[in-house]
Design an enzyme around this catalytic site. Structure first.
Site, mmCIF file in Angstrom:
data_model
loop_
_atom_site.group_PDB
_atom_site.id
_atom_site.type_symbol
_atom_site.label_atom_id
_atom_site.label_comp_id
_atom_site.label_asym_id
_atom_site.label_seq_id
_atom_site.Cartn_x
_atom_site.Cartn_y
_atom_site.Cartn_z
ATOM 1 N N ASP A 1 -9.745 -0.597 -9.385
ATOM 2 C CA ASP A 1 -10.411 -1.073 -8.174
ATOM 3 C C ASP A 1 -11.580 -0.147 -7.859
ATOM 4 O O ASP A 1 -12.732 -0.443 -8.183
ATOM 5 C CB ASP A 1 -9.429 -1.129 -7.001
ATOM 6 C CG ASP A 1 -10.077 -1.646 -5.709
ATOM 7 O OD1 ASP A 1 -11.305 -1.867 -5.696
ATOM 8 O OD2 ASP A 1 -9.367 -1.834 -4.707
ATOM 9 N N GLU B 1 -2.207 -0.717 -8.921
ATOM 10 C CA GLU B 1 -3.657 -0.780 -8.728
ATOM 11 C C GLU B 1 -4.192 0.598 -8.330
ATOM 12 O O GLU B 1 -3.703 1.226 -7.407
ATOM 13 C CB GLU B 1 -3.988 -1.806 -7.644
ATOM 14 C CG GLU B 1 -5.479 -2.046 -7.464
ATOM 15 C CD GLU B 1 -5.765 -3.114 -6.417
ATOM 16 O OE1 GLU B 1 -6.875 -3.108 -5.863
ATOM 17 O OE2 GLU B 1 -4.872 -3.947 -6.152
ATOM 18 N N LYS C 1 -14.411 -6.647 -6.464
ATOM 19 C CA LYS C 1 -14.629 -6.840 -5.029
ATOM 20 C C LYS C 1 -16.079 -7.304 -4.845
ATOM 21 O O LYS C 1 -17.021 -6.605 -5.225
ATOM 22 C CB LYS C 1 -14.404 -5.533 -4.264
ATOM 23 C CG LYS C 1 -12.973 -4.978 -4.363
ATOM 24 C CD LYS C 1 -12.043 -5.680 -3.387
ATOM 25 C CE LYS C 1 -10.643 -5.069 -3.408
ATOM 26 N NZ LYS C 1 -10.570 -3.715 -2.845
ATOM 27 N N LYS D 1 0.842 -1.188 0.000
ATOM 28 C CA LYS D 1 0.000 0.000 0.000
ATOM 29 C C LYS D 1 0.883 1.247 0.000
ATOM 30 O O LYS D 1 1.806 1.373 0.814
ATOM 31 C CB LYS D 1 -0.899 0.015 1.237
ATOM 32 C CG LYS D 1 -1.918 -1.117 1.279
ATOM 33 C CD LYS D 1 -3.044 -0.900 0.288
ATOM 34 C CE LYS D 1 -4.157 -1.923 0.483
ATOM 35 N NZ LYS D 1 -5.299 -1.671 -0.422
ATOM 36 N N ASP E 1 -0.527 -0.748 -4.627
ATOM 37 C CA ASP E 1 -1.884 -0.212 -4.558
ATOM 38 C C ASP E 1 -1.823 1.168 -3.911
ATOM 39 O O ASP E 1 -1.554 1.288 -2.716
ATOM 40 C CB ASP E 1 -2.776 -1.144 -3.740
ATOM 41 C CG ASP E 1 -4.240 -0.720 -3.763
ATOM 42 O OD1 ASP E 1 -4.547 0.322 -4.389
ATOM 43 O OD2 ASP E 1 -5.069 -1.424 -3.172
#
Length: 336
Positions: A229, A204, A251, A154, A178
């Site tokens: 995403d 991402e 998701k 992240k 991400d």
């Protein structure tokens, strides 16, 4: 059919930080559907970005309890189509319910979900393990705590490249990045050049979800693939992502469950997009459901249960990225 709702507050092993928030606990709703001696389980976690809470999900499900409990032998597709009009404002609740119904349906048929869908598990992808934002020292420590073949890192800080360079010194694992909407177009294009040198596989959602012009610019010029995403929530979003992203991260909680999730994956494949499913810090209940989609995926991020201090269920197991299914039918889940 009987509907049972359970509320949990899942404690995380470490404070989990992304570009927009930090959490130590993850509220979660577990839905159980009981019929003819069988139980099916589903899960959805709360999420402030999508303005959803566990109490809200429970209220919405209670409002249609009579309709749910009157269901008899509908297929999962028929059940989802019947319930969707009542829960289209709360996809998270719909996800937990749909997941539980798919699980129950497969158990009644005496099959695992992937068997019911006629998927071959011979070439399942490995899951990554997520390293949340922290000091470089803490991120290195988290990585060393669990050696893994693929790490999802992240980012969205002022020292993103330094973080990845520091982590790279301690492992040869594949890196995925991400940024959770935390970068600009220029940052993304420039960062991609350096990150590719550091063994990063893809980026991402670097830009804000609605910055479609920016996504198009990044799509044209990034030296690394870009996976959507936050820009890919429901079924209609998949087609929008073509020519803006190289792949989509589906998701289940955002799209309303396994039933629409499977359709999104199929649509993405038709459009030539890479396919991925991600998690939202679910327990083994939600993670086990994701596992049955693996044969259709290029990438998967299903480490949610590994991030918990204590799990609430048994089901699939993970070992150095590899998924092993439970011997039980359906998703294979049992609550502890």
């Amino acid at each position: 059919m009987e509907l049972i709702l359970r509320e949990y507050n899942l404690k995380l092993k470490h404070t989990f930080t992304i570009s927009r928030e930090s959490i130590d606990f993850q509220p979660s709703l577990i839905v159980e559907l009981k019929s003819d001696g069988f139980s099916g389980f589903g899960e959805a976690t709360s999420n402030p970005y999508y303005k959803t809470t566990v109490p809200m999900m429970m209220i919405h499900l209670e409002k249609i309890r009579t309709l749910i409990e009157a269901t008899k032998n509908e297929t999962p597709e028929e059940f989802w189509a019947m319930i969707h009009p009542y829960l289209q404002h709360d996809m998270f609740a719909l996800c937990a319910l749909d997941m539980a119904y798919n699980d129950l349906y497969a158990r009644k048929k005496g099959k695992k979900l992937y068997e019911l869908w006629d998927y071959s598990i011979d070439k399942n992808p490995l899951t990554d393990y997520t390293i949340g934002i922290a000091s470089i020292e803490k991120m290195v420590a988290k990585m060393k705590e669990l050696p893994w073949p693929i790490y999802k890192i992240k980012l969205g800080t002022k020292e993103d490249l330094a973080i990845v360079a520091a982590l790279r010194k301690h492992t040869n694992a594949v890196f995925r990045i991400d940024a959770n909407c935390g970068w600009t177009v220029e940052e993304t294009i420039n960062n991609a050049i350096e990150l590719k040198k550091l063994g990063v596989e893809f980026l991402e959602q670097p830009l804000k979800a609605d910055n479609w012009e920016g996504h198009k610019e990044v799509f044209k010029h990034s030296v690394l693939p870009i996976i959507a995403d936050e820009s890919c929530i429901i079924e209609e979003d998949v087609a929008k992502c073509q020519y803006h992203f190289h792949g989509v991260n589906v998701k289940l909680v955002k799209c309303g469950g396994l039933t629409p999730g499977r359709r999104m994956i199929e649509e993405a494949k038709k459009l030539g997009l890479k396919t991925m499913v991600g998690c939202m810090a679910e327990s083994t209940v939600g993670i086990s459901a994701i596992a049955h989609l693996l044969p259709q995926l290029d990438f998967v991020d299903m480490d949610g249960a590994l991030l918990l201090a204590e799990d609430i269920a048994t089901g699939i197991t993970l070992d150095f990225g590899k998924i092993t299914y439970s011997d039980r039918n359906g998703t294979g889940v049992t609550l502890i």
